[in-house]
Enzyme design. Structure first.
Site, PDB file in Angstrom:
ATOM      1  CB  SER A 136      -0.701  -0.011   1.134  1.00 39.93           C
ATOM      2  OG  SER A 136      -1.897   0.930   1.204  1.00 39.93           O
ATOM      3  CG  ASP A 290      -6.418  -2.494  -4.175  1.00 42.79           C
ATOM      4  OD1 ASP A 290      -6.829  -1.470  -3.655  1.00 42.79           O
ATOM      5  OD2 ASP A 290      -4.879  -2.709  -4.209  1.00 42.79           O
ATOM      6  CG  HIS A 320      -5.843  -1.774  -0.577  1.00 41.33           C
ATOM      7  ND1 HIS A 320      -4.561  -1.664  -1.174  1.00 41.33           N
ATOM      8  CD2 HIS A 320      -5.295  -1.204   0.700  1.00 41.33           C
ATOM      9  CE1 HIS A 320      -3.993  -0.758  -0.996  1.00 41.33           C
ATOM     10  NE2 HIS A 320      -4.240  -0.326   0.188  1.00 41.33           N
TER      11      HIS A 320
END
Length: 350
Positions: A136, A290, A320
């Site tokens: 991320s 995501d 995610h």
């Protein structure tokens, strides 16, 4: 959000408090050491079995958008990565929201990584096999660190970068993946905008302007279309629903506040070709469900077009943040194990 509105504590502080309540599980085969590089806290993970052979070194930067994530939330990931790839892992506890915004987290990770690279002998790390890795926001930080150090002759050259559902650009929040996954838990549209606005220190009231593409002038969209245009994303990733958005005329007030998104430390995907072409071998992990999926697809294409060796793993059932469930027993998703196995395989092949 209620606590934040009542001024009891900020949302990031509440998130981290709750996430860090869970006690850490220590693997008897991994030695974990807490210390600091200067003022920056780090956790060092080393295989317990001592050998004379130098091991790969991994600099790991956790995700969480600056609002969530910590050395504790990613302890299980780093411990298993250390044990299963037989590597020395350095996890960086960079400063976060609400007190510390862009570019403080990047600067902390860069400083810690340089310290690590200068002391590889002390940790038994092979200077020819140092990897930067992150998920991320941490994946975006790994990309920036790699770009920053690509022409540093005074340091060991980074051997590879591993980018796990990385945040690589903050210009276009109307990509196919953002449209398709805007209501998916963990990273929906509103939370993504909250993280972007808090991290980059601009008002969240510009959400509607950003959604319409009116936060940047036409000349900027035209300049970066060659890298960000939807034509760079394979058609099969648009089948779940995608409506091309023509940016509206620029809102000058928004542009003055939001133009920080054009900084390559914020959006490493738009770094120039002469930088990206020098990057080392790369492993990219993307997840179907995501909002940031297309960041990975766009960067993958850039790297391939410039001849950078690349390994890509796409998790069709992934979302995610799924990797952080790897040690959550009942909340564990099998996809997280497949991601870790892919990372281990890649590192062992270096």
């Amino acid at each position: 959000m209620i606590f934040e509105k009542l001024r009891i504590c900020s949302m990031p502080q509440f998130f981290r408090f709750v996430h860090d309540l869970r006690p850490l599980k220590y693997d008897p085969d991994v030695v974990v050491t807490d210390f600091r590089f200067g003022t920056i806290p780090v956790k060092l993970y080393q295989p317990k079995a001592s050998t004379c052979t130098l091991k790969p070194g991994i600099a790991y930067y956790h995700g969480g958008g600056g609002a969530m994530g910590s050395l504790k939330t990613h302890h299980g990931i780093c411990s298993r990565l250390c044990k299963e790839s037989d590597s020395v892992v350095m996890a960086v506890g960079y400063r976060q929201l609400p007190k510390h915004k862009f570019p403080v987290p990047i600067r902390d990770c860069l400083v810690a990584t340089i310290h690590f690279l200068k002391s590889l002998d002390a940790y038994g790390v092979d200077p020819a096999r140092v990897v930067v890795c992150g998920d991320s926001l941490g994946g975006g930080i790994a990309t920036v660190v790699c770009q920053k150090l690509v022409d540093r002759p005074d340091l060991p050259r980074i051997r590879a970068q591993i980018l796990i559902y990385a945040s690589l650009q903050a210009l276009d929040l109307q990509t196919p993946s953002f449209q398709q996954n805007k209501n998916i838990p963990l990273l929906n549209w509103s939370f993504a905008c909250y993280c972007f606005s808090q991290y980059l220190d601009f008002s969240s009231s510009w959400q509607e302007v950003i959604m319409k593409g009116a936060h940047l002038p036409a000349k900027v969209w035209e300049k970066y279309r060659k890298w960000l245009g939807p034509e760079n994303i394979p058609e099969k990733f648009k089948k779940r629903g995608y409506r091309p958005v023509t940016p509206e005329p620029v809102n000058e007030a928004a542009y003055l506040e939001v133009s920080v998104v054009l900084d390559v430390m914020c959006s490493p995907l738009i770094a120039e070709d002469d930088v990206v072409s020098q990057l080392p071998e790369t492993c990219i992990v993307s997840c179907e469900y995501d909002a940031l999926r297309d960041d990975s697809l766009l960067y993958k294409k850039r790297l391939e077009d410039l001849g950078v060796p690349l390994t890509w793993h796409h998790m069709k059932d992934g979302f995610h943040g799924v990797l952080t469930t790897i040690d959550m027993s009942f909340f564990h998703f099998p996809c997280s194990t497949r991601i870790l196995n892919a990372l281990v395989h890649f590192i062992k092949g270096l």
